[in-house]
Structure formats: C-alpha cells, structure tokens
Design an enzyme around this catalytic site. Structure first.
Site, PDB file in Angstrom:
ATOM      1  CE  LYS A  94       9.710 -21.158 -12.203  1.00  0.00           C
ATOM      2  NZ  LYS A  94       8.682 -20.403 -11.450  1.00  0.00           N
ATOM      3  CB  SER A 111       8.459 -24.431 -14.829  1.00  0.00           C
ATOM      4  OG  SER A 111       8.886 -24.706 -16.147  1.00  0.00           O
ATOM      5  CE1 TYR A 115      11.995 -20.105 -14.889  1.00  0.00           C
ATOM      6  CE2 TYR A 115      11.915 -22.169 -16.102  1.00  0.00           C
ATOM      7  CZ  TYR A 115      11.267 -21.091 -15.536  1.00  0.00           C
ATOM      8  OH  TYR A 115       9.898 -20.997 -15.597  1.00  0.00           O
ATOM      9  CG  ASP A 175      12.000  -6.004  -6.500  1.00  0.00           C
ATOM     10  OD1 ASP A 175      11.915  -7.229  -6.761  1.00  0.00           O
ATOM     11  OD2 ASP A 175      13.044  -5.353  -6.698  1.00  0.00           O
TER      12      ASP A 175
END
Length: 255
Positions: free
Chosen positions: A166, A149, A162, A65
C-alpha cells in the site's frame, strides 16, 4: 451537468464483486455513470448488474483476474465496447498479504504485490492510454482512483507485506499524477481505515480483533458509507483541480 452528476461517463471498477468495490459500483451508477463491474466471481457480478439495471442504470459484468496482467487491457476494451469510452478507473482489487515476515510463503508475498501493486500500475496505464486515445483526457474528464490504505503510512503488526504494497500504491499515485499532469488525467488515492469487509470480518470477530478496535481513537470500525463522499469528489467534475492527492478517511484510526 450538476456537481455530482456522472452522466455520460463510463467507470471501470476492479474487485467489484463484494465489499468496497461493489458499493462503489452502485454509488457511481446512482450518480449516472455507466459501470463495468470487473472481478473473478462473475456469478456475483451478474446479480449486481441486474440490480443496477433494474434501478435504471447501465452496467456490464467483466470477468477479470487482475493478477493476469495480459487480461486487464482486454477487459477494458470489452467494457468500452459495451458502455463507451472509459472516463473513470477505480483500482480497488486487493488481497490482505497477512503473515509475519518469517513465515509468509514467497508465493503469498508475490501474490500480494501482483494484485496490490503490479495490477494497479498496469490498470492505471491501460486506462490512461484509452482515456488519451478517446479524447476523454483532453476534455478534462479522466479520473483514476487508487484504493490505498492507512497501512501505506502506518506499520500494522503481521501485515508487513500488505503495508509495503500500500505504501507502493501511495508513491505510485503521486508519480503517475505527475507524469500525466499535462495530459489532464487526475490520479488520486483514498487511504481508508478499517471498514468491516469479507477480508477482515473473521479477524474482527476474534478477541485480538476486538482488542484492536478498542485501541482505535473512537473504538469503532467505520460504516459502509464512510468513503462515499470522497469517492464522488474524486470521480466527478470537482476533481478537475485535484491530482496526486492521498485522502485519508480513517475515523482517526491512525492517530
């Protein structure tokens, strides 16, 4: 060694139980690399490791993890004990961080940055230490590939956390590349557009999701193999003179 050969290289892939990470593991194995598939869902990993071995490759499953910072270095040690000195790190594990800024719970915000930023930084650092200590870096064979991304440079609605995470990966990639340039560690990132994965499949099945696809320049999602050649470029000998690069592969989705 041929241009695309990764023989005698050991690769460590996070988030390898599905989606891009799983595809990357199979691609690297097909090119001759020994691959360590790391993820939380070990039952999936065992089946994929068996498939790689059945095809003649070398692979091992690593329970990890990445949000547990203390576990990352130990997982890499386990991979090295099974497969040999680490040459390639694919920092692929990530979470979506979906939600508007006014409603996103703080624990979801923390999770987004723990997985998408903190874990990437720690994994890169732990990999670099091992690449230096083993002599892999001095040989010019050290490769760290971060999966960023288009969200790192384009603001997507409902994905502010998010996108910020990124963008941090993009900046981090350049910073680490500069910091480790003299060590001959190549640090690069791939910034993909949308490929249908477990993270986004439900969204693209909705009317708003289909409308988003219709808004792309080519009105489509990318195929599963869209990143294959870029991955092989950055993982292999051809990346000897490539570091600090962010390669966008998005089918024009960010236009």
């Amino acid at each position: 060694m041929t241009t695309n050969s990764l023989e005698n290289r050991t690769a460590f892939i996070t988030g390898a139980s599905s989606g891009l990470g799983l595809r990357f593991a199979h691609m690297l194995a097909q090119a001759g690399a020994r691959v360590a598939l790391a993820a939380r869902r070990t039952e999936r990993l065992e089946a994929e490791v068996a498939a790689i071995r059945a095809a003649g490759g070398q692979a091992t499953a690593i329970a990890l993890d990445v949000a547990n910072a203390d576990a990352i270095g130990a997982a890499m040690d386990e991979a090295q004990a099974a497969l040999g000195p680490l040459s390639i790190l694919i920092n692929n594990a990530g979470v979506s961080g979906e939600g508007s800024a006014l409603s996103l719970p703080l624990d979801r915000l923390d999770q987004t940055f723990d997985v998408n930023v903190r874990a990437v930084y720690i994994a890169a650092r732990e990999a670099a230490r091992r690449m230096i200590d083993s002599g892999v870096a001095a040989q010019g064979d050290a490769r760290i590939i971060n999966i960023a991304s288009i969200a790192g440079s384009v603001q997507l609605p409902g994905l502010t956390a998010y996108c910020a995470s990124k963008a941090a990966v993009v900046s981090m990639t350049k910073g680490l590349a500069r910091e480790w340039a003299a060590r001959l560690i190549a640090v690069n990132a791939i910034a993909p557009g949308y490929i249908e994965t477990e993270i986004n499949a439900d969204w693209f099945a909705t009317a708003p999701g289909r409308a988003q696809i219709d808004g792309f320049a080519r009105r489509r999602l990318m195929d599963d193999d869209a990143l294959d050649q870029t991955l092989m470029l950055l993982a292999g000998p051809a990346a000897r003179f490539i570091t600090g690069s962010i390669i966008t592969v998005d089918d024009g989705q960010s236009l």
